[in-house]
Design an enzyme around this catalytic site. Structure first.
Site, PDB file in Angstrom:
ATOM      1  N   SER A  17     -12.650  -1.189 -12.260  1.00  0.00           N
ATOM      2  CA  SER A  17     -12.860  -1.783 -10.942  1.00  0.00           C
ATOM      3  C   SER A  17     -11.679  -1.477 -10.028  1.00  0.00           C
ATOM      4  O   SER A  17     -10.645  -0.973 -10.469  1.00  0.00           O
ATOM      5  CB  SER A  17     -13.029  -3.313 -11.055  1.00  0.00           C
ATOM      6  OG  SER A  17     -11.854  -3.913 -11.584  1.00  0.00           O
ATOM      7  N   LEU A  19      -8.819  -0.282  -7.565  1.00  0.00           N
ATOM      8  CA  LEU A  19      -8.093   0.967  -7.360  1.00  0.00           C
ATOM      9  C   LEU A  19      -8.353   1.946  -8.498  1.00  0.00           C
ATOM     10  O   LEU A  19      -8.481   3.152  -8.280  1.00  0.00           O
ATOM     11  CB  LEU A  19      -6.591   0.698  -7.245  1.00  0.00           C
ATOM     12  CG  LEU A  19      -6.142  -0.292  -6.167  1.00  0.00           C
ATOM     13  CD1 LEU A  19      -4.623  -0.448  -6.196  1.00  0.00           C
ATOM     14  CD2 LEU A  19      -6.612   0.155  -4.784  1.00  0.00           C
ATOM     15  N   ASP A  38      -9.862  -0.181 -20.169  1.00  0.00           N
ATOM     16  CA  ASP A  38     -10.023  -1.478 -19.508  1.00  0.00           C
ATOM     17  C   ASP A  38     -10.503  -2.495 -20.523  1.00  0.00           C
ATOM     18  O   ASP A  38     -10.953  -2.126 -21.622  1.00  0.00           O
ATOM     19  CB  ASP A  38     -11.031  -1.373 -18.350  1.00  0.00           C
ATOM     20  CG  ASP A  38     -10.743  -2.339 -17.217  1.00  0.00           C
ATOM     21  OD1 ASP A  38     -10.777  -3.569 -17.457  1.00  0.00           O
ATOM     22  OD2 ASP A  38     -10.485  -1.886 -16.092  1.00  0.00           O
ATOM     23  N   CYS A  86      -3.418   1.853 -13.484  1.00  0.00           N
ATOM     24  CA  CYS A  86      -3.855   0.846 -12.514  1.00  0.00           C
ATOM     25  C   CYS A  86      -4.048  -0.532 -13.149  1.00  0.00           C
ATOM     26  O   CYS A  86      -4.332  -1.499 -12.436  1.00  0.00           O
ATOM     27  CB  CYS A  86      -5.158   1.271 -11.846  1.00  0.00           C
ATOM     28  SG  CYS A  86      -5.007   2.691 -10.754  1.00  0.00           S
ATOM     29  N   TYR A 168       5.582 -11.538 -10.314  1.00  0.00           N
ATOM     30  CA  TYR A 168       4.828 -10.350  -9.904  1.00  0.00           C
ATOM     31  C   TYR A 168       5.760  -9.297  -9.311  1.00  0.00           C
ATOM     32  O   TYR A 168       5.690  -8.116  -9.651  1.00  0.00           O
ATOM     33  CB  TYR A 168       3.756 -10.755  -8.891  1.00  0.00           C
ATOM     34  CG  TYR A 168       2.860  -9.621  -8.455  1.00  0.00           C
ATOM     35  CD1 TYR A 168       1.937  -9.058  -9.333  1.00  0.00           C
ATOM     36  CD2 TYR A 168       2.935  -9.106  -7.158  1.00  0.00           C
ATOM     37  CE1 TYR A 168       1.119  -8.009  -8.927  1.00  0.00           C
ATOM     38  CE2 TYR A 168       2.115  -8.067  -6.750  1.00  0.00           C
ATOM     39  CZ  TYR A 168       1.210  -7.523  -7.638  1.00  0.00           C
ATOM     40  OH  TYR A 168       0.406  -6.485  -7.249  1.00  0.00           O
ATOM     41  N   PHE A 201      -5.100  -4.371  -0.236  1.00  0.00           N
ATOM     42  CA  PHE A 201      -6.295  -3.539  -0.397  1.00  0.00           C
ATOM     43  C   PHE A 201      -7.529  -4.392  -0.642  1.00  0.00           C
ATOM     44  O   PHE A 201      -7.453  -5.499  -1.198  1.00  0.00           O
ATOM     45  CB  PHE A 201      -6.098  -2.551  -1.549  1.00  0.00           C
ATOM     46  CG  PHE A 201      -5.458  -1.261  -1.120  1.00  0.00           C
ATOM     47  CD1 PHE A 201      -6.193  -0.076  -1.071  1.00  0.00           C
ATOM     48  CD2 PHE A 201      -4.130  -1.227  -0.742  1.00  0.00           C
ATOM     49  CE1 PHE A 201      -5.608   1.103  -0.649  1.00  0.00           C
ATOM     50  CE2 PHE A 201      -3.529  -0.057  -0.329  1.00  0.00           C
ATOM     51  CZ  PHE A 201      -4.272   1.122  -0.278  1.00  0.00           C
ATOM     52  N   THR A 203      -9.905  -5.006  -2.774  1.00  0.00           N
ATOM     53  CA  THR A 203     -10.288  -4.907  -4.178  1.00  0.00           C
ATOM     54  C   THR A 203     -11.151  -6.106  -4.559  1.00  0.00           C
ATOM     55  O   THR A 203     -11.297  -7.049  -3.781  1.00  0.00           O
ATOM     56  CB  THR A 203      -9.034  -4.873  -5.059  1.00  0.00           C
ATOM     57  OG1 THR A 203      -8.301  -6.098  -4.872  1.00  0.00           O
ATOM     58  CG2 THR A 203      -8.142  -3.684  -4.696  1.00  0.00           C
TER      59      THR A 203
END
Length: 262
Positions: A17, A19, A38, A86, A168, A201, A203
């Site tokens: 999913s 990016l 993933d 990613c 983060y 972005f 997403t």
């Protein structure tokens, strides 16, 4: 120059999913054989089927899972020449905070801090190291000695993190900080390493936000005043891969935004 074609196996972590999916689709559109790493099996299988690739259920926080993913991908497509990282996650917790109702003081749970570092930073490095070792066993693809190209995903938060983004920002700042040393580690092997720092972005995570929140975020971008499209990230990733002189760089892709404290 490194060509992306049917002879260019690729691995995209987090490719089910956002990016990662956009990048997997862009690479496949150029002919690459793509393996998607993933944990989202249903989405990952669907994307893999759509682009003629394969899905590998991979947890980037364990050696065993990553090793199994690379083994499956290489058995199907051969040694990958492209790795795009990613896979990642986020959180919003203050370093220490006071409850507005009770006045109770709490600090950031260290287990939660470590969990984020393990996924975003250590998980990225784990995939880089194991992929680079595989690429080193392959013959050069060009007169320059290109053996492969790696693209990582950091974040603008790695440079100007907001309130609640200490963990983060630390994880993404670590990805930024290790890009040049890794490129130097691998320079004699013909393996290039670059990192993209996406801004805000559109997403799946952002799609869950209320419309007014998305509108406010879009308005905060200097130009163009909108959220980034995942396809724009994929376009830059492909450019980094194909341009043989692109190495050791950390590049913001953010509409020139500089994040405010909150």
């Amino acid at each position: 120059m490194m060509e992306i074609n049917a002879n260019t196996p690729a691995v995209v972590t987090g490719g089910a999913s956002g990016l990662g999916e956009a990048t997997a689709r862009a690479l496949a559109a150029k002919g690459a054989k793509v393996a998607i790493f993933d944990l989202q099996e249903e989405k990952g299988q669907a994307v893999a089927k759509d682009i003629g690739g394969i899905f590998c259920e991979v947890n980037v926080t364990t050696d065993e899972s990553v090793d199994a993913g690379f083994a499956k991908a290489r058995e199907a497509h051969g040694q990958e020449r492209i790795l795009v990282n990613c896979a990642g996650t986020g959180s919003a917790i203050k370093t220490a905070s006071r409850d507005k109702q009770t006045g109770e003081i709490k600090h950031f749970p260290l287990d939660a801090f470590n969990w984020l570092i393990q996924i975003n930073l250590v998980g990225t490095f784990r995939c880089i190291a194991k992929s680079a070792a595989g690429m080193m066993s392959a013959d050069p693809l060009s007169d320059d000695g290109d053996r492969g190209a790696i693209v990582n995903t950091a974040s603008v938060a790695g440079e100007d993190g907001q309130i609640g983004q200490a963990a983060y920002s630390a994880s993404k700042g670590g990805v930024i900080g290790m890009t040049l040393p890794i490129a130097r580690d691998l320079m004699r092997e013909g393996i290039r390493v670059n990192t993209i720092l996406p801004g805000i972005f559109n997403t799946p995570l952002m799609n869950a936000a209320p419309p007014q929140v998305k509108e406010a975020l879009a308005a905060s971008v200097p130009f163009p005043k909108r959220l980034g499209h995942p396809e724009e990230y994929a376009h830059l990733a492909c450019a980094m891969i194909e341009n043989g002189y692109f190495n050791g760089e950390d590049v913001r892709l953010d509409g020139s935004i500089r994040m405010a404290p909150r």
